[in-house]
Design a protein around this motif. Structure first.
Motif, PDB file in Angstrom:
ATOM      1  N   GLN A   1       0.831  -1.213   0.000  1.00 58.25           N
ATOM      2  CA  GLN A   1       0.000   0.000   0.000  1.00 58.25           C
ATOM      3  C   GLN A   1       0.862   1.259   0.000  1.00 58.25           C
ATOM      4  OE1 GLN A   1      -3.066  -0.065   3.086  1.00 58.25           O
ATOM      5  NE2 GLN A   1      -3.160  -2.293   2.937  1.00 58.25           N
ATOM      6  N   LEU A   2       1.942   1.246   0.773  1.00 59.91           N
ATOM      7  CA  LEU A   2       2.812   2.420   0.855  1.00 59.91           C
ATOM      8  C   LEU A   2       3.477   2.720  -0.490  1.00 59.91           C
ATOM      9  CD1 LEU A   2       4.424   1.543   4.278  1.00 59.91           C
ATOM     10  CD2 LEU A   2       3.186   3.679   3.829  1.00 59.91           C
ATOM     11  N   LEU A   3       4.094   1.718  -1.079  1.00 59.45           N
ATOM     12  CA  LEU A   3       4.766   1.912  -2.362  1.00 59.45           C
ATOM     13  C   LEU A   3       3.787   2.383  -3.428  1.00 59.45           C
ATOM     14  CD1 LEU A   3       7.049   1.605  -4.457  1.00 59.45           C
ATOM     15  CD2 LEU A   3       6.531  -0.846  -4.530  1.00 59.45           C
ATOM     16  N   ASN A   4       2.634   1.750  -3.465  1.00 63.27           N
ATOM     17  CA  ASN A   4       1.712   2.030  -4.560  1.00 63.27           C
ATOM     18  C   ASN A   4       0.831   3.245  -4.326  1.00 63.27           C
ATOM     19  OD1 ASN A   4       2.324  -0.030  -6.626  1.00 63.27           O
ATOM     20  ND2 ASN A   4       1.969  -1.410  -4.892  1.00 63.27           N
ATOM     21  N   ALA A   5       0.775   3.753  -3.098  1.00 61.94           N
ATOM     22  CA  ALA A   5       0.126   5.051  -2.877  1.00 61.94           C
ATOM     23  C   ALA A   5       0.930   6.151  -3.561  1.00 61.94           C
ATOM     24  CB  ALA A   5       0.003   5.327  -1.384  1.00 61.94           C
ATOM     25  N   VAL A   6       2.249   6.047  -3.525  1.00 60.26           N
ATOM     26  CA  VAL A   6       3.100   7.026  -4.199  1.00 60.26           C
ATOM     27  C   VAL A   6       2.884   6.956  -5.707  1.00 60.26           C
ATOM     28  CG1 VAL A   6       5.503   7.717  -4.616  1.00 60.26           C
ATOM     29  CG2 VAL A   6       4.797   6.949  -2.339  1.00 60.26           C
ATOM     30  N   ARG A   7       2.771   5.766  -6.238  1.00 55.67           N
ATOM     31  CA  ARG A   7       2.534   5.598  -7.675  1.00 55.67           C
ATOM     32  C   ARG A   7       1.117   6.031  -8.064  1.00 55.67           C
ATOM     33  NH1 ARG A   7       5.810   2.649 -10.713  1.00 55.67           N
ATOM     34  NH2 ARG A   7       4.090   1.691 -11.893  1.00 55.67           N
ATOM     35  N   ALA A   8       0.140   5.709  -7.230  1.00 55.16           N
ATOM     36  CA  ALA A   8      -1.247   6.050  -7.551  1.00 55.16           C
ATOM     37  C   ALA A   8      -1.439   7.559  -7.612  1.00 55.16           C
ATOM     38  CB  ALA A   8      -2.188   5.432  -6.518  1.00 55.16           C
ATOM     39  N   ARG A   9      -0.719   8.282  -6.800  1.00 56.78           N
ATOM     40  CA  ARG A   9      -0.845   9.749  -6.792  1.00 56.78           C
ATOM     41  C   ARG A   9      -0.562  10.341  -8.178  1.00 56.78           C
ATOM     42  NH1 ARG A   9       2.086  13.845  -3.937  1.00 56.78           N
ATOM     43  NH2 ARG A   9       4.027  12.642  -4.077  1.00 56.78           N
ATOM     44  N   VAL A  10       0.311   9.692  -8.957  1.00 55.78           N
ATOM     45  CA  VAL A  10       0.615  10.201 -10.300  1.00 55.78           C
ATOM     46  C   VAL A  10      -0.025   9.349 -11.385  1.00 55.78           C
ATOM     47  CG1 VAL A  10       2.721  11.367  -9.594  1.00 55.78           C
ATOM     48  CG2 VAL A  10       2.841   8.974 -10.333  1.00 55.78           C
ATOM     49  N   GLY A  11      -0.982   8.485 -10.996  1.00 52.68           N
ATOM     50  CA  GLY A  11      -1.751   7.738 -11.981  1.00 52.68           C
ATOM     51  C   GLY A  11      -1.092   6.484 -12.504  1.00 52.68           C
ATOM     52  N   LEU A  12      -0.128   5.922 -11.772  1.00 50.05           N
ATOM     53  CA  LEU A  12       0.562   4.713 -12.206  1.00 50.05           C
ATOM     54  C   LEU A  12      -0.060   3.476 -11.569  1.00 50.05           C
ATOM     55  CD1 LEU A  12       4.285   5.921 -12.051  1.00 50.05           C
ATOM     56  CD2 LEU A  12       2.907   5.505 -14.114  1.00 50.05           C
ATOM     57  N   ASN A  13      -0.013   2.377 -12.274  1.00 49.63           N
ATOM     58  CA  ASN A  13      -0.554   1.110 -11.775  1.00 49.63           C
ATOM     59  C   ASN A  13       0.348   0.527 -10.693  1.00 49.63           C
ATOM     60  OD1 ASN A  13      -2.780   1.121 -13.528  1.00 49.63           O
ATOM     61  ND2 ASN A  13      -1.563   0.192 -15.180  1.00 49.63           N
ATOM     62  N   PRO A  14      -0.203  -0.350  -9.849  1.00 49.74           N
ATOM     63  CA  PRO A  14       0.592  -0.963  -8.784  1.00 49.74           C
ATOM     64  C   PRO A  14       1.698  -1.858  -9.343  1.00 49.74           C
ATOM     65  CG  PRO A  14      -1.758  -1.222  -8.373  1.00 49.74           C
ATOM     66  CD  PRO A  14      -1.626  -0.736  -9.777  1.00 49.74           C
ATOM     67  N   VAL A  15       2.763  -1.978  -8.553  1.00 47.58           N
ATOM     68  CA  VAL A  15       3.852  -2.911  -8.850  1.00 47.58           C
ATOM     69  C   VAL A  15       4.170  -3.685  -7.578  1.00 47.58           C
ATOM     70  CG1 VAL A  15       4.870  -1.511 -10.695  1.00 47.58           C
ATOM     71  CG2 VAL A  15       5.621  -1.175  -8.311  1.00 47.58           C
ATOM     72  N   ALA A  16       4.892  -4.766  -7.739  1.00 47.73           N
ATOM     73  CA  ALA A  16       5.282  -5.581  -6.591  1.00 47.73           C
ATOM     74  C   ALA A  16       6.312  -4.852  -5.737  1.00 47.73           C
ATOM     75  CB  ALA A  16       5.845  -6.922  -7.075  1.00 47.73           C
ATOM     76  N   VAL A  17       6.345  -5.176  -4.455  1.00 48.62           N
ATOM     77  CA  VAL A  17       7.339  -4.606  -3.550  1.00 48.62           C
ATOM     78  C   VAL A  17       8.631  -5.400  -3.685  1.00 48.62           C
ATOM     79  CG1 VAL A  17       7.924  -4.052  -1.158  1.00 48.62           C
ATOM     80  CG2 VAL A  17       5.554  -3.837  -1.957  1.00 48.62           C
TER      81      VAL A  17
END
Length: 511
Positions: free
Chosen positions: A427-443
């Protein structure tokens, strides 16, 4: 630490009390202010606290700061400027030709130890001041937190450094010796743990913006623990900053990622919800060329702007013509080109020039790619005084929430916590990505490294990340980085002369 630095720091504490200069040797003993008779009132304590913060935001008279040094030391940026010796401290940092005599390390050493000296003096004197007890506790907490920050930078940059716990008799200055990094880190942790309970959760931005809060001190402590690879304790501290629901507002401190990444770097968007700790700058200080480092304006803004810039059409960006330092490499531009953060990070001057929208004069190391995040704008030019170059108001993030999100994710992964879909690290990693409209990635370590490189470009993190990941030698080899040497700075030669301080073994010493 050399005697002259301590004297300069002591004088600077009370420099603001004087409204005019005396003629040389004209002294009125009845008007002199000394350390012994200055610390008497609550106002004195506050002025002394401000002087400690002053070192936190201190910039070199050579027109650079800690971020500029870290930027050019990394692989994504070059020194640039007007020629191969322009702001030579940045040049030798960029190509790794620094020596104990030449380089930016004197600025880093002086900034840290003058700040520590001021903090130590205030902590020594404040208990004798009659003032509100809770306010006194807060001042002590802020001072200890700032002292911890100074030591944290010093131990990362120089490794073997003196631990100065109180005021030192001038007769003993040359007898100061170094201690171990382990002892320094323990001291930093103690200062921060002492400070955190007395710090406020939030401060009013209009009157106290930039002062250290509980969350800021916890973020610093999280970083301190991370650097020692104390993964779970670091994650625990960072979790207090990041809140229980990554991507949502921290209900204790009010932290939240901004919805628009570009808004982070609007000069007037100070103390926003993503800011955990920032260095405050002002357009109103009227800093001048007699001592550019004393300006309260942000010097990054003028040095990173494109040289000889002019608009050809009114719709082109209104960059204020600068000195063309801190240029991005073509390799970094290719890396970020298709990322949503590109436009807010990189100013593509060649594109503007080739499309007949604007013009600029190529400088040294020119790539055409400039640091958009801090490039000065005409619309942000001061209306006070005439020294526009030195007085841009944009603040600097020492720590922001996306940084702590990514650090906590890294700590959790290294601590052995779950990192699969739905986990906190995910959730932490992908919240940063979601803020700029990027899809989730694995940690993964690789994904975290890529995200930090994209998210924090030009903000002074890259070199420190490469060093702590053990990748600096391989990534920076083409710039002249030598493994086993350049992971630390040489202790300035001026600090070795006639003292008991020893040079690090990485730089030919014995320590």
């Amino acid at each position: 630490m050399k005697k002259r630095y301590l004297y300069i720091a002591a004088l600077a504490v009370s420099a603001q009390l004087f409204s005019s200069c005396k003629k040389e040797l004209e002294v009125n003993s009845q008007e002199r202010i000394t350390l012994d008779n200055y610390y008497k009132t609550q106002a004195d304590a506050f002025a002394a606290l401000v002087s400690v913060y002053d070192r936190f935001g201190f910039q070199s008279g050579g027109l650079y700061d800690k971020i500029a040094i870290m930027d050019v030391a990394g692989d994504d940026q070059l020194a640039g400027g007007g020629g191969p010796s322009d702001i030579n401290d940045l040049q030798v940092m960029s190509n790794y030709t620094l020596t104990a005599q030449v380089g930016p390390q004197g600025y880093l050493w002086n900034r840290g130890y003058s700040g520590i000296y001021r903090a130590n003096v205030l902590l020594d004197k404040i208990n004798g001041i009659q003032m509100d007890a809770s306010l006194k506790a807060r001042y002590i907490a802020e001072t200890k937190a700032l002292r911890a920050i100074f030591y944290f930078d010093l131990v990362r940059f120089f490794k073997n450094i003196p631990l100065i716990e109180g005021t030192v008799d001038p007769a003993n200055l040359y007898n100061v010796t170094q201690t171990t990094p382990t002892a320094i880190y323990a001291y930093i942790e103690k200062d921060l743990n002492d400070a955190i309970p007395a710090l406020p959760n939030t401060v009013p931005a209009a009157t106290e913006g930039g002062r250290i809060t509980k969350g800021a001190a916890q973020a610093v402590l999280g970083k301190v623990l991370l650097w020692q690879k104390k993964w779970q304790p670091a994650a625990d501290q960072l979790a207090l900053v990041n809140g229980t629901a990554p991507g949502q507002t921290n209900t204790t401190y009010g932290y939240k990622l901004l919805s628009n990444y570009g808004d982070l770097f609007k000069p007037l968007n100070k103390f926003n919800t993503e800011s955990v700790l920032e260095i405050v700058h002002s357009a109103n200080s009227q800093g001048n060329w007699n001592d550019a480092g004393q300006s309260e304006g942000n010097l990054l803004c003028i040095i990173s702007g494109p040289r000889g810039y002019s608009q050809k059409v009114s719709t082109a960006p209104d960059y204020y013509s600068g000195y063309s330092f801190l240029v991005f490499t073509k390799a970094f531009f290719d890396f970020i080109h298709y990322d949503p953060r590109n436009m807010a990070t990189v100013a593509n001057l060649d594109s503007l020039k080739n499309n007949n929208l604007a013009n600029y004069t190529p400088g040294y190391n020119n790539t055409g790619f400039f640091l958009e995040k801090f490039a000065a704008r005409v619309s942000n030019k001061t209306t006070v005084g005439t020294n526009y170059d030195l007085n841009f108001p944009q603040d600097i993030y020492e720590i922001r929430l996306a940084d702590t999100y990514l650090l906590e994710a890294e700590c959790l992964m290294n601590a052995g916590a779950g990192v699969g879909v739905g986990s906190r690290a995910y959730q932490l990693l992908n919240a940063v990505r979601a803020r700029v409209g990027l899809n989730p990635v694995a940690v993964t370590q690789d994904n975290i490294e890529k995200e930090r490189r994209l998210e924090l470009a030009g903000e002074g993190h890259r070199w420190l990340d490469l060093v702590r990941w053990g990748k600096a030698a391989s990534v920076l080899q083409s710039k002249g980085f030598v493994a086993g040497r350049h992971e630390v700075f040489p202790i300035p030669q001026s600090e070795l002369n006639n003292t008991k301080i020893e040079q690090n073994k990485e730089w030919g010493g014995t320590k």
